[in-house]
Design an enzyme around this catalytic site. Structure first.
Site, mmCIF file in Angstrom:
data_model
loop_
_atom_site.group_PDB
_atom_site.id
_atom_site.type_symbol
_atom_site.label_atom_id
_atom_site.label_comp_id
_atom_site.label_asym_id
_atom_site.label_seq_id
_atom_site.Cartn_x
_atom_site.Cartn_y
_atom_site.Cartn_z
ATOM 1 C CE LYS A 173 -4.333 1.393 2.182
ATOM 2 N NZ LYS A 173 -5.148 1.464 0.966
HETATM 3 N N1 PPE Z 1 -7.603 -1.961 -3.144
HETATM 4 C C1 PPE Z 1 -7.119 -0.707 -3.042
HETATM 5 C C2 PPE Z 1 -6.425 -0.103 -4.193
HETATM 6 C C3 PPE Z 1 -7.284 -0.006 -1.832
HETATM 7 O O1 PPE Z 1 -6.787 1.217 -1.722
HETATM 8 C C4 PPE Z 1 -7.983 -0.608 -0.767
HETATM 9 C C5 PPE Z 1 -8.182 0.136 0.518
HETATM 10 C C6 PPE Z 1 -8.481 -1.920 -0.937
HETATM 11 C C7 PPE Z 1 -8.272 -2.564 -2.143
HETATM 12 C C8 PPE Z 1 -9.191 -2.641 0.181
HETATM 13 O O2 PPE Z 1 -8.313 -2.928 1.245
HETATM 14 P P1 PPE Z 1 -8.819 -3.056 2.750
HETATM 15 O O3 PPE Z 1 -9.090 -1.674 3.254
HETATM 16 O O4 PPE Z 1 -7.705 -3.715 3.450
HETATM 17 O O5 PPE Z 1 -10.049 -3.896 2.747
HETATM 18 N N2 PPE Z 1 -8.266 1.541 0.390
HETATM 19 C C9 PPE Z 1 -8.015 2.373 1.545
HETATM 20 C C10 PPE Z 1 -7.723 3.787 1.123
HETATM 21 C C11 PPE Z 1 -8.873 4.545 0.597
HETATM 22 C C12 PPE Z 1 -8.524 5.982 0.335
HETATM 23 O O6 PPE Z 1 -9.362 6.656 -0.262
HETATM 24 O O7 PPE Z 1 -7.463 6.446 0.753
HETATM 25 C C13 PPE Z 1 -9.132 2.266 2.558
HETATM 26 O O8 PPE Z 1 -10.198 1.755 2.262
HETATM 27 O O9 PPE Z 1 -8.930 2.701 3.695
#
Ligand code: PPE
Length: 320
Positions: A173
């Protein structure tokens, strides 16, 4: 002659429009105005940061962070991928989240830990730069708006390909990865959609700009497999919840048209939680409203996050 100019709003002294109160900054709590960095920060120039999105929910026993240890583990994994030694232990970083909640007396909030390369030298190589860390929290409601939650989100497949594995580490991330997300989100929002759907370089569904994808046919829940996408912690929670609901869960690759013809589609993410999808590329999904089963899964997920489902109690860390 050089003139002194007034800095634009949202650029200095923590003035960003976000109200984050006390921020944990490199080891201690400081007011937002003091949690600032240099314009010669490596991460600002080259995207050399890693972060998490974490949520704390209001429960009967006060604020509780959902899957804190898992988020902290992923933060450290992301840092490991980027060769960034975090100058704090996992326990210290996890603890910082709880400090932020208590310092701001949040009942619930979104938490953002960030680790980045500071400004020792510029030039692409980040290794000489110090590694800095912060955790901020603020109140953040429905990620794609209340309407998208109620009616189901309207999506557009964007022209931007999700990061090929050989180009960017999609499992990290990392701040830099989000240029790809930001390009896709801008296009989707400017075209009047709630969110953008990104395909991988072979045309298979990768993920949203900040969410993982699921679809449902005949009571089987299909989770888009871990390919180039960020392997979501919400995705993992939802797979468990679906299994506990007695639903069959299959991890699969899928193309756009499989989503077009699915009975239901929903997205998961810490910020988005479980958001039903009602339309993709001008095709209605199912009846064109939030799917019944998607809403049921959403309900179960929110019961888990707010301490109302005892079997998921181990996913919660209480702030007090
Ligand atoms: N893919 C991406 C690209 C992503 O950024 C997230 C979370 C996910 C999948 C889902 O991951 P999880 O939160 O572990 O279920 N995105 C984070 C950032 C959003 C933002 O706008 O900044 C979040 O949901 O916190």
């Amino acid at each position: 002659m050089t003139q002194t100019v007034e800095a634009p709003k949202g650029s200095v002294g923590g003035d960003t429009g976000i109200k984050a109160g006390m921020i944990w900054f490199n080891g201690g709590l400081v007011p937002q105005e003091q949690a600032t960095v240099s314009v010669l920060t490596h991460a600002l120039h080259y995207g050399t940061s890693v972060f998490e999105g974490v949520r704390a929910y209001e429960t009967d026993r006060g604020a509780a962070v959902f899957r804190l240890a898992d988020h902290t583990q992923r933060l450290f994994d992301s840092a490991h991928i980027l060769r960034m030694p975090i100058p704090f232990s996992q326990e210290e970083i996890s603890h910082a989240h709880l400090d932020v909640i208590r310092a701001n007396a949040y009942k619930s909030c979104y938490l953002r830990p960030l680790v980045w390369r500071g400004g020792q030298t510029l030039g692409v190589n980040p290794l000489p730069c110090p590694v800095l860390a912060m955790v901020a929290g603020w109140e953040w409601g429905a990620y794609l708006g209340e309407e998208a939650l109620q009616k189901g989100a309207r999506l557009m497949t964007t022209a931007w390909t999700r990061l090929p594995a050989g180009a960017m580490p999609g499992k990290a991330k990392a701040g830099g990865n989000y240029v790809n997300s930001a390009l896709a989100r801008m296009d989707a929002v400017s075209a009047g959609f709630d969110e953008g759907l990104l395909l991988d370089q072979n045309g298979f569904i990768a993920e949203g700009t900040g969410e993982n994808f699921f679809f449902i046919n005949k009571n089987t829940v299909y989770a888009i497999s871990k390919s180039v996408n960020l392997t979501g912690i919400t995705r993992d929670s939802v797979i468990q919840i679906c299994k506990d609901m007695g639903l069959e869960v299959v991890e699969t690759m899928a193309t756009r048209e499989e989503l077009y013809c699915a009975k239901e589609v929903f997205m998961t993410g810490t910020a988005a939680e479980v958001t039903p999808v009602s339309e993709i590329d001008f095709r209605k999904i199912g009846n064109g409203v939030a799917g019944k089963l998607s809403l049921e899964i959403r309900k179960r997920y929110l019961e888990a996050t707010t301490g109302k489902a005892k079997e998921y109690e181990h996913w919660l860390t209480y702030a007090n």
